[in-house]
Write an enzyme that holds these catalytic residues in place. Structure first.
Site, mmCIF file in Angstrom:
data_model
loop_
_atom_site.group_PDB
_atom_site.id
_atom_site.type_symbol
_atom_site.label_atom_id
_atom_site.label_comp_id
_atom_site.label_asym_id
_atom_site.label_seq_id
_atom_site.Cartn_x
_atom_site.Cartn_y
_atom_site.Cartn_z
ATOM 1 N N CYS A 1 0.876 -1.165 0.000
ATOM 2 C CA CYS A 1 0.000 0.000 0.000
ATOM 3 C C CYS A 1 0.914 1.216 0.000
ATOM 4 O O CYS A 1 1.717 1.360 0.917
ATOM 5 C CB CYS A 1 -0.896 -0.021 1.223
ATOM 6 S SG CYS A 1 -1.875 1.454 1.512
ATOM 7 N N GLU B 1 -4.597 2.941 -5.363
ATOM 8 C CA GLU B 1 -3.850 1.969 -6.168
ATOM 9 C C GLU B 1 -3.796 2.475 -7.600
ATOM 10 O O GLU B 1 -4.581 3.363 -7.986
ATOM 11 C CB GLU B 1 -4.517 0.583 -6.141
ATOM 12 C CG GLU B 1 -4.578 -0.083 -4.779
ATOM 13 C CD GLU B 1 -3.229 -0.552 -4.256
ATOM 14 O OE1 GLU B 1 -2.212 -0.318 -4.947
ATOM 15 O OE2 GLU B 1 -3.178 -1.116 -3.167
#
Length: 230
Positions: A2, A109
């Site tokens: 992440c 993302e």
């Protein structure tokens, strides 16, 4: 994953959401503005109970490496894969005695080819605060070094989230986040908790956002607005 999160709520809001009563926790110094574009290397809010089991929310460096890794010139980690975090040399000490929570409102993302990356924003369908599993080398009674910080624990993506990225942060419910931070909770059971009770894909929603988020210096609520349909 992440590599970018949002923290646009206040520490008080995260504390209330996780069930810490008013004034039962201590927030670290350094009040900061809401942030819709939080990158590794910065100091996001981190929740922990490392000091006498007292709940605290503090700005802690996002990134970590043990001293031996620094001596070898290995890069700083920002995530820890659950498959190795509990037992691997890089992270196992943190797993045993440094479990913490990154409170967040969502994460980003990217999909597509280099030079044409499309950013996506992922948040809970309820749009409530989320609580990401983290492990940290920070200790309240020790002076931090250049390598002190935290990493976010990740697992393989499932369901529709696979279309956005093959990894995802381990996100807990409020109750499981409190258990994760419990210093008396055995590391082996913590591993089972992270593997078995993370929130499932259908708890989240994800959508394309504008490429303005690609630049770390950009900030503001507009970054999480869905792309307009042509």
């Amino acid at each position: 994953m992440c590599g970018r999160i949002t923290q646009h709520r206040s520490p008080d809001a995260y504390a209330r959401a996780i069930g810490w009563p008013a004034r039962s926790y201590r927030a670290g110094a350094g009040a900061r503005a809401a942030n819709w574009n939080v990158p590794p290397g910065s100091h996001p809010w981190l929740m922990h109970t490392l000091e006498d089991d007292e709940g605290r929310i503090e700005p802690i460096h996002w990134g970590y490496r043990p001293s031996w890794a620094a001596e070898k010139g290995l890069p700083m980690a920002i995530n820890a894969r659950i498959e190795k975090a509990a037992t691997g040399a890089f992270f196992r000490g943190l797993w045993k005695s440094g479990r913490a929570i990154v409170p967040a409102d969502g994460w980003y993302e990217w999909t597509g080819e280099k030079g044409h990356k499309q950013p996506w924003y992922i948040r809970l369908k309820t749009d409530r605060p989320m609580f990401m599993a983290a492990i940290t080398s920070y200790r309240p009674d020790k002076e931090p070094t250049d390598n002190t910080g935290f990493v976010i624990v990740t697992a393989a993506a499932e369901g529709g989230l696979v279309d956005v990225h093959d990894r995802r942060p381990v996100v807990f419910s409020e109750e499981d986040a409190l258990l994760w931070m419990d210093n008396g909770f055995p590391p082996e059971q913590a591993e089972q908790l992270a593997r078995s009770v993370a929130l499932p894909p259908d708890a989240f929603e994800w959508y394309e956002v504008g490429t303005e988020v690609n630049r770390v210096g950009n900030n503001g609520e507009r970054l999480i607005q869905p792309n307009a349909v042509a």
